[in-house]
Design a protein around this motif. Structure first.
Motif, PDB file in Angstrom:
ATOM      1  N   ASP A 134       0.840  -1.196   0.000  1.00 31.15           N
ATOM      2  CA  ASP A 134       0.000   0.000   0.000  1.00 31.15           C
ATOM      3  C   ASP A 134       0.878   1.250   0.000  1.00 31.15           C
ATOM      4  N   HIS A 135       0.525   2.223  -0.832  1.00 33.13           N
ATOM      5  CA  HIS A 135       1.374   3.406  -0.977  1.00 33.13           C
ATOM      6  C   HIS A 135       1.420   4.243   0.297  1.00 33.13           C
ATOM      7  N   ALA A 136       0.354   4.240   1.081  1.00 34.75           N
ATOM      8  CA  ALA A 136       0.269   5.118   2.250  1.00 34.75           C
ATOM      9  C   ALA A 136       0.788   4.474   3.526  1.00 34.75           C
TER      10      ALA A 136
ATOM     11  N   LEU B  58       5.991   7.019 -14.257  1.00 35.17           N
ATOM     12  CA  LEU B  58       4.869   7.930 -14.439  1.00 35.17           C
ATOM     13  C   LEU B  58       4.848   8.475 -15.852  1.00 35.17           C
ATOM     14  N   ARG B  59       3.711   9.007 -16.254  1.00 35.26           N
ATOM     15  CA  ARG B  59       3.608   9.707 -17.531  1.00 35.26           C
ATOM     16  C   ARG B  59       4.318  11.053 -17.394  1.00 35.26           C
TER      17      ARG B  59
ATOM     18  N   LEU C 299       0.943   7.204 -10.278  1.00 35.61           N
ATOM     19  CA  LEU C 299       2.343   7.052  -9.882  1.00 35.61           C
ATOM     20  C   LEU C 299       2.587   5.603  -9.497  1.00 35.61           C
ATOM     21  N   MET C 300       3.724   5.072  -9.891  1.00 31.84           N
ATOM     22  CA  MET C 300       4.070   3.699  -9.540  1.00 31.84           C
ATOM     23  C   MET C 300       5.512   3.660  -9.082  1.00 31.84           C
ATOM     24  N   LEU C 301       5.766   2.839  -8.098  1.00 34.40           N
ATOM     25  CA  LEU C 301       7.119   2.592  -7.617  1.00 34.40           C
ATOM     26  C   LEU C 301       7.379   1.096  -7.703  1.00 34.40           C
TER      27      LEU C 301
ATOM     28  N   MET D  12      -0.667   0.086 -17.114  1.00 37.45           N
ATOM     29  CA  MET D  12       0.063  -0.035 -15.858  1.00 37.45           C
ATOM     30  C   MET D  12       0.404   1.334 -15.279  1.00 37.45           C
ATOM     31  N   VAL D  13       0.712   2.298 -16.174  1.00 31.70           N
ATOM     32  CA  VAL D  13       1.071   3.655 -15.751  1.00 31.70           C
ATOM     33  C   VAL D  13       0.061   4.618 -16.380  1.00 31.70           C
TER      34      VAL D  13
END
Length: 344
Positions: free
Chosen positions: A83-85, A219-220, A201-203, A336-337
């Motif tokens: 989870d991002h948060a 990211l774009r 956003l993806m990491l 995906m992004v």
């Protein structure tokens, strides 16, 4: 009978696999031309997973399966989503089976280089351009060959001999950072790959050998954008600190490109392409495998049918296979992004 003289542009894993398989079958006059001055001239990239039906079959064709297996990391197949948060684990795919073990690209390249006859790679002799049966080198010299194989990547100097196509920007930017021995980052990453995403956003983080991690902010963005660490931290400001820690370090900017789909050409005797030179696609786990599969297929077709008919047979299989995969990977990258509310 004299074996044909074959030139391979590019000492990446595709070009080296092709040279190795050809040499295993008695083709002595094979030279790989590489503009880099030595095998250690630059970092060779991160970890790659070799798939059972493609990359692993190419390793078998090269007679190196046991050596590869000794280096491969089965545990690297683990997939984690957090989870991002909160940085808490929300999905987990444990490492099971033997379908796609990981290996550092540098280790695989070293294995292939060590399997070639001494002098096979001409270091520091890059290809400037090619025509059917002829190579012009960066020093201005020229040499004729029975076959020129372009295994020289996205910005291939051989490709113009068969095609006018050029890579196009996908709209997606990866920003890479690297980390060694960071205990908390290793815990979050696990043994394989970790991903987190939120609002475009993806990491992604991948564990390499020796507790090395390569992380990618995805990211774009505009093609020219070159964010600093501060820029990245601002973009990911509402992410958990344990995840934004992956963004620290010297950023390497990687705008992603792909060739038009489908990318095809009329058979041209005396020259062909493999790997990214033939079908550059987003890095979604198939590129290295496809390059090695191309390389083994091309070499074995030449062994069976000779240079001219072998290349034609190879292209008749490779081109539709690559087009089919590219038709799926390009949309998959954009899914995906996805677009963000504000694009940078």
């Amino acid at each position: 009978m004299t074996t044909p003289h074959i030139a391979i542009a590019g000492a990446g894993i595709g070009g080296l696999t092709c040279a190795r398989v050809l040499q295993l079958h008695g083709f002595e006059n094979v030279t790989v031309f590489e503009r880099e001055s030595s095998p250690d001239a630059r970092q060779q990239g991160g970890t790659i997973d070799l798939h059972a039906g493609s990359g692993q079959e190419a390793v078998r064709a090269a007679g190196l399966h046991d050596e590869w297996r000794a280096l491969a990391r089965v545990e690297g197949q683990e997939q984690r989503r957090v989870d991002h948060a909160t940085a808490e684990l929300v999905e987990h795919e444990p490492a099971e089976g033997d379908f796609r073990p990981e290996i550092d690209r540098g280790q695989l390249r070293g294995l292939l280089l060590g399997s070639l006859r001494p002098g096979t790679v001409a270091w520091g002799l890059g290809v400037a351009s090619a025509a059917p049966g002829e190579v012009t080198f960066l020093d201005g010299s020229k040499k004729e060959f029975d076959l020129v194989i372009g295994a020289d990547g996205a910005w291939s100097r051989v490709r113009p001999a068969v095609s006018d196509a050029v890579p196009l920007y996908t709209g997606v930017m990866f920003v890479e950072t690297r980390h060694d021995g960071a205990e908390r980052l290793l815990d979050i990453t696990g043994q394989g790959t970790m991903m987190a995403e939120h609002e475009g956003l993806m990491l992604c983080a991948q564990r390499n050998s020796a507790d090395h991690i390569r992380a990618y902010a995805c990211l774009r963005a505009s093609e020219e954008w070159r964010p600093s660490t501060t820029d990245l931290l601002d973009l990911f400001a509402d992410w958990h600190p344990d995840l934004t820690a992956f963004l620290l370090g010297e950023p390497t900017h990687r705008p992603l490109y792909s060739l038009p789909v489908p990318h095809t050409w009329e058979h041209t005797p005396g020259v062909t392409l493999l790997g990214d030179a033939a079908h550059l696609q987003p890095p979604l786990g198939v590129g290295a495998n496809l390059a090695m599969q191309d390389a083994a297929d091309l070499a074995l077709a030449i062994v069976e049918h000779g240079v001219r008919d072998g290349v034609r047979a190879y292209e008749s299989v490779m081109l539709p296979r690559a087009a089919d995969l590219a038709a799926r990977t390009n949309p998959a990258l954009l899914e995906m992004v996805p677009e963000r509310p504000v694009r940078v």
